[in-house]
Motif scaffolding. Sequence first.
Motif, PDB file in Angstrom:
ATOM      1  N   VAL A   1       0.841  -1.196   0.000  1.00  0.00           N
ATOM      2  CA  VAL A   1       0.000   0.000   0.000  1.00  0.00           C
ATOM      3  C   VAL A   1       0.877   1.248   0.000  1.00  0.00           C
ATOM      4  O   VAL A   1       1.853   1.334   0.747  1.00  0.00           O
ATOM      5  CB  VAL A   1      -0.930   0.015   1.233  1.00  0.00           C
ATOM      6  CG1 VAL A   1      -1.688   1.339   1.318  1.00  0.00           C
ATOM      7  CG2 VAL A   1      -1.921  -1.146   1.159  1.00  0.00           C
ATOM      8  N   LEU A   2       0.520   2.198  -0.838  1.00  0.00           N
ATOM      9  CA  LEU A   2       1.227   3.470  -0.905  1.00  0.00           C
ATOM     10  C   LEU A   2       0.202   4.593  -0.798  1.00  0.00           C
ATOM     11  O   LEU A   2      -0.794   4.614  -1.526  1.00  0.00           O
ATOM     12  CB  LEU A   2       1.993   3.596  -2.225  1.00  0.00           C
ATOM     13  CG  LEU A   2       2.664   4.954  -2.499  1.00  0.00           C
ATOM     14  CD1 LEU A   2       3.776   5.232  -1.484  1.00  0.00           C
ATOM     15  CD2 LEU A   2       3.209   5.014  -3.924  1.00  0.00           C
ATOM     16  N   ILE A   3       0.434   5.535   0.114  1.00  0.00           N
ATOM     17  CA  ILE A   3      -0.438   6.697   0.268  1.00  0.00           C
ATOM     18  C   ILE A   3       0.332   7.937  -0.170  1.00  0.00           C
ATOM     19  O   ILE A   3       1.394   8.230   0.374  1.00  0.00           O
ATOM     20  CB  ILE A   3      -0.893   6.855   1.732  1.00  0.00           C
ATOM     21  CG1 ILE A   3      -1.648   5.600   2.193  1.00  0.00           C
ATOM     22  CG2 ILE A   3      -1.769   8.096   1.889  1.00  0.00           C
ATOM     23  CD1 ILE A   3      -2.009   5.612   3.664  1.00  0.00           C
ATOM     24  N   LEU A   4      -0.197   8.639  -1.149  1.00  0.00           N
ATOM     25  CA  LEU A   4       0.431   9.855  -1.647  1.00  0.00           C
ATOM     26  C   LEU A   4      -0.285  11.057  -1.038  1.00  0.00           C
ATOM     27  O   LEU A   4      -1.477  11.259  -1.257  1.00  0.00           O
ATOM     28  CB  LEU A   4       0.356   9.910  -3.169  1.00  0.00           C
ATOM     29  CG  LEU A   4       1.034   8.741  -3.903  1.00  0.00           C
ATOM     30  CD1 LEU A   4       0.764   8.827  -5.402  1.00  0.00           C
ATOM     31  CD2 LEU A   4       2.528   8.714  -3.629  1.00  0.00           C
ATOM     32  N   ASP A   5       0.437  11.844  -0.262  1.00  0.00           N
ATOM     33  CA  ASP A   5      -0.139  12.972   0.460  1.00  0.00           C
ATOM     34  C   ASP A   5       0.606  14.248   0.081  1.00  0.00           C
ATOM     35  O   ASP A   5       1.823  14.326   0.224  1.00  0.00           O
ATOM     36  CB  ASP A   5      -0.027  12.730   1.966  1.00  0.00           C
ATOM     37  CG  ASP A   5      -0.891  13.680   2.787  1.00  0.00           C
ATOM     38  OD1 ASP A   5      -1.087  14.843   2.349  1.00  0.00           O
ATOM     39  OD2 ASP A   5      -1.356  13.279   3.867  1.00  0.00           O
ATOM     40  N   ALA A   6      -0.140  15.245  -0.397  1.00  0.00           N
ATOM     41  CA  ALA A   6       0.486  16.508  -0.795  1.00  0.00           C
ATOM     42  C   ALA A   6       0.962  17.311   0.408  1.00  0.00           C
ATOM     43  O   ALA A   6       1.794  18.206   0.267  1.00  0.00           O
ATOM     44  CB  ALA A   6      -0.483  17.338  -1.633  1.00  0.00           C
ATOM     45  N   GLY A   7       0.426  17.010   1.594  1.00  0.00           N
ATOM     46  CA  GLY A   7       0.814  17.735   2.796  1.00  0.00           C
ATOM     47  C   GLY A   7       2.184  17.329   3.307  1.00  0.00           C
ATOM     48  O   GLY A   7       2.769  16.353   2.858  1.00  0.00           O
ATOM     49  N   ARG A   8       2.671  18.099   4.284  1.00  0.00           N
ATOM     50  CA  ARG A   8       3.969  17.787   4.889  1.00  0.00           C
ATOM     51  C   ARG A   8       3.835  16.852   6.077  1.00  0.00           C
ATOM     52  O   ARG A   8       4.814  16.239   6.498  1.00  0.00           O
ATOM     53  CB  ARG A   8       4.670  19.076   5.320  1.00  0.00           C
ATOM     54  CG  ARG A   8       5.015  20.009   4.177  1.00  0.00           C
ATOM     55  CD  ARG A   8       6.012  21.085   4.602  1.00  0.00           C
ATOM     56  NE  ARG A   8       5.490  21.910   5.678  1.00  0.00           N
ATOM     57  CZ  ARG A   8       4.791  23.031   5.485  1.00  0.00           C
ATOM     58  NH1 ARG A   8       4.523  23.437   4.257  1.00  0.00           N
ATOM     59  NH2 ARG A   8       4.361  23.749   6.510  1.00  0.00           N
ATOM     60  N   THR A   9       2.616  16.775   6.633  1.00  0.00           N
ATOM     61  CA  THR A   9       2.369  15.934   7.798  1.00  0.00           C
ATOM     62  C   THR A   9       0.996  15.287   7.674  1.00  0.00           C
ATOM     63  O   THR A   9       0.211  15.631   6.792  1.00  0.00           O
ATOM     64  CB  THR A   9       2.421  16.764   9.107  1.00  0.00           C
ATOM     65  OG1 THR A   9       1.418  17.787   9.036  1.00  0.00           O
ATOM     66  CG2 THR A   9       3.788  17.408   9.302  1.00  0.00           C
ATOM     67  N   VAL A  10       0.695  14.379   8.591  1.00  0.00           N
ATOM     68  CA  VAL A  10      -0.585  13.681   8.604  1.00  0.00           C
ATOM     69  C   VAL A  10      -1.720  14.639   8.975  1.00  0.00           C
ATOM     70  O   VAL A  10      -1.527  15.570   9.750  1.00  0.00           O
ATOM     71  CB  VAL A  10      -0.539  12.526   9.628  1.00  0.00           C
ATOM     72  CG1 VAL A  10      -1.931  11.951   9.880  1.00  0.00           C
ATOM     73  CG2 VAL A  10       0.396  11.427   9.146  1.00  0.00           C
TER      74      VAL A  10
END
Length: 204
Positions: free
Chosen positions: A16-25
């Motif tokens: 599983v890979l989660i791509l997040d544009a943010g710097r943190t959760v």
Amino acid sequence: MPVAKTYLEVNPSAHVLILDAGRTVGGTWSSERLYDGLQTNNLVGMSEYSDFPMDLETFGVKPGSHVPGIALHRYLTAYAERFGIFDKIKFEAFVKSAELKEDGTWVILYERRVGEEGARKKEVLAKKLVMATGTTSEPNMPEIRGAADFGGHIFHFKEFQNRKEDMEAANNIAVLGGSKSAADAIYLNASKGKHVDWIIRGIS
């Protein structure tokens, strides 16, 4: 995150890979979007997952209280760490395209910002794709006539935390919109003695 957690429970061997544009959760509750006075509309107990209680000892939120933004950010980070999701997240990853191939697989192109080196383009092949961008991910900036000639600063509330100096230097502030974030912006500035005009689009 709950989708990733549940999928891994059902398919523990999956990659599983989660791509997040943010710097943190956290999305809206990420550390870079927190500001003084931010808290949830709901009381503690209504802003947590059933399998991961927001206990008083760990997060410091008393029963019957609204959850401060910093506490919710800590909670979401702890959730990701507790269920083995955190290390599957790539932060500052901006998805540029997702293409469905004839064989049913997805080709996802994304960029990652790496310091002064700029953006690095990467491609990943996936059998499944979950879109979880949320309604608050992208700012909706209206076109304002005369904005180019305006001598002050115009910015979306998403930048609120990073524009403290601009607001401190301003004597007159106009807030456009009628949402909770608009009310927060007005309260925080008015409580510091700033003149604030609240502009809400009427319905006729």
